[in-house]
Motif scaffolding. Structure first.
Motif, PDB file in Angstrom:
ATOM      1  N   ASN A  10       3.896 -26.251 -23.883  1.00  0.00           N
ATOM      2  CA  ASN A  10       2.605 -25.994 -23.226  1.00  0.00           C
ATOM      3  C   ASN A  10       2.250 -24.505 -23.147  1.00  0.00           C
ATOM      4  N   MET A  15       0.344 -19.325 -20.348  1.00  0.00           N
ATOM      5  CA  MET A  15      -0.113 -19.835 -19.063  1.00  0.00           C
ATOM      6  C   MET A  15       0.132 -18.796 -17.962  1.00  0.00           C
ATOM      7  N   LEU A  19      -2.875 -17.125 -15.814  1.00  0.00           N
ATOM      8  CA  LEU A  19      -2.877 -17.338 -14.369  1.00  0.00           C
ATOM      9  C   LEU A  19      -2.807 -16.009 -13.623  1.00  0.00           C
ATOM     10  N   LEU A 157       1.343 -30.185 -16.384  1.00  0.00           N
ATOM     11  CA  LEU A 157       1.425 -29.965 -14.944  1.00  0.00           C
ATOM     12  C   LEU A 157       2.801 -29.419 -14.552  1.00  0.00           C
ATOM     13  N   SER A 159       4.738 -27.546 -16.472  1.00  0.00           N
ATOM     14  CA  SER A 159       4.735 -26.131 -16.862  1.00  0.00           C
ATOM     15  C   SER A 159       3.900 -25.301 -15.900  1.00  0.00           C
ATOM     16  N   TYR A 160       2.806 -25.883 -15.421  1.00  0.00           N
ATOM     17  CA  TYR A 160       1.944 -25.132 -14.502  1.00  0.00           C
ATOM     18  C   TYR A 160       2.667 -24.816 -13.196  1.00  0.00           C
ATOM     19  N   ALA A 163       4.785 -21.999 -13.872  1.00  0.00           N
ATOM     20  CA  ALA A 163       3.982 -20.775 -13.955  1.00  0.00           C
ATOM     21  C   ALA A 163       3.634 -20.245 -12.567  1.00  0.00           C
ATOM     22  N   HIS A 178      -7.066 -20.998 -10.005  1.00  0.00           N
ATOM     23  CA  HIS A 178      -6.241 -21.845 -10.864  1.00  0.00           C
ATOM     24  C   HIS A 178      -6.864 -22.126 -12.226  1.00  0.00           C
ATOM     25  N   LEU A 179      -5.984 -22.419 -13.179  1.00  0.00           N
ATOM     26  CA  LEU A 179      -6.389 -22.760 -14.532  1.00  0.00           C
ATOM     27  C   LEU A 179      -6.892 -24.201 -14.586  1.00  0.00           C
ATOM     28  N   VAL A 181      -5.968 -26.911 -16.016  1.00  0.00           N
ATOM     29  CA  VAL A 181      -4.998 -28.000 -15.884  1.00  0.00           C
ATOM     30  C   VAL A 181      -4.768 -28.358 -14.420  1.00  0.00           C
ATOM     31  N   ALA A 182      -4.879 -27.397 -13.535  1.00  0.00           N
ATOM     32  CA  ALA A 182      -4.702 -27.658 -12.103  1.00  0.00           C
ATOM     33  C   ALA A 182      -6.020 -27.951 -11.412  1.00  0.00           C
TER      34      ALA A 182
END
Length: 204
Positions: A10, A15, A19, A157, A159-160, A163, A178-179, A181-182
């Motif tokens: 990911n 990321m 972020l 998620l 990986s997030y 991060a 937040h990016l 994905v979140a």
């Protein structure tokens, strides 16, 4: 960031950059990540050390597999110490990116955590306890999909959440923006990720 597919999945380094930038503290990363590599493999491959020696890094993040088994722990600790000498000579600080076991070996979470804590303590390095943050998140919502379909690598998620841990450690600021994905999560689940990352760091 030196690791294997648990770092590469990911695009975790990217990321982290996005972020951190979104939250006002830009971070520049480079990654040397190869599937299945241990730190011993990276030591022998000849790609990681020249990048470390090039200097200019505030931290060099080291990641191996789960390293729950005694023999894997030995490799993690030995090569963390060897890399730490190179890292400090370049004016940087070593950091250990704690990962997680596969879904079929969740009983190994404590051993994974211990391996990475020992390795970080050996070199007085930073600890990035992503695996602990995963466990914390599941105590709050067991249905959070942190694994990918292979039940080992992280989902986006997962990986997030890693991060969030890394960015808060490196910038000393918990992300509040937040990016995508979140942003797709409901407010409750987003809060769980934030709180779990922070809680894992608070316990150090």
């Amino acid at each position: 960031m030196i690791g294997n597919s648990l770092t590469g999945a990911n695009d975790l380094p990217g990321m982290v950059e996005r972020l951190a930038s979104l939250n006002g503290t830009p971070v520049r990363t480079r990654a040397v990540a190869a599937p299945g590599f241990s730190l011993e493999d990276h030591w022998g491959s000849g790609q990681a050390r020249p990048l470390i020696r090039s200097g200019g890094w505030s931290a060099v993040v080291l990641q191996q597999g789960p390293s729950a088994l005694p023999e894997s722990r030995v490799v993690l600790r030995r090569y963390t110490q060897l890399f730490a000498e190179e890292i400090r000579a370049s004016g940087s600080k070593p950091a250990l990116y704690m990962v997680w076991p596969s879904k079929t070996r969740t009983a190994d979470f404590a051993s994974v955590s211990e391996s990475y804590r020992l390795a970080a303590a050996d070199v007085e390095g930073l600890l990035l306890p992503a695996g602990d943050a995963w466990r914390e998140a599941w105590t709050r919502d067991p249905a959070l999909p942190l694994y990918s379909k292979d039940e080992f690598h992280p989902s986006p998620l997962g990986s997030y959440l890693a991060a969030l841990v890394i960015v808060e450690t490196l910038t000393s600021r918990a992300p509040t923006r937040h990016l995508p994905v979140a942003q797709a999560l409901d407010a409750k689940r987003l809060r769980i990720l934030q709180d779990s990352a922070h809680a894992a760091l608070e316990r150090q």
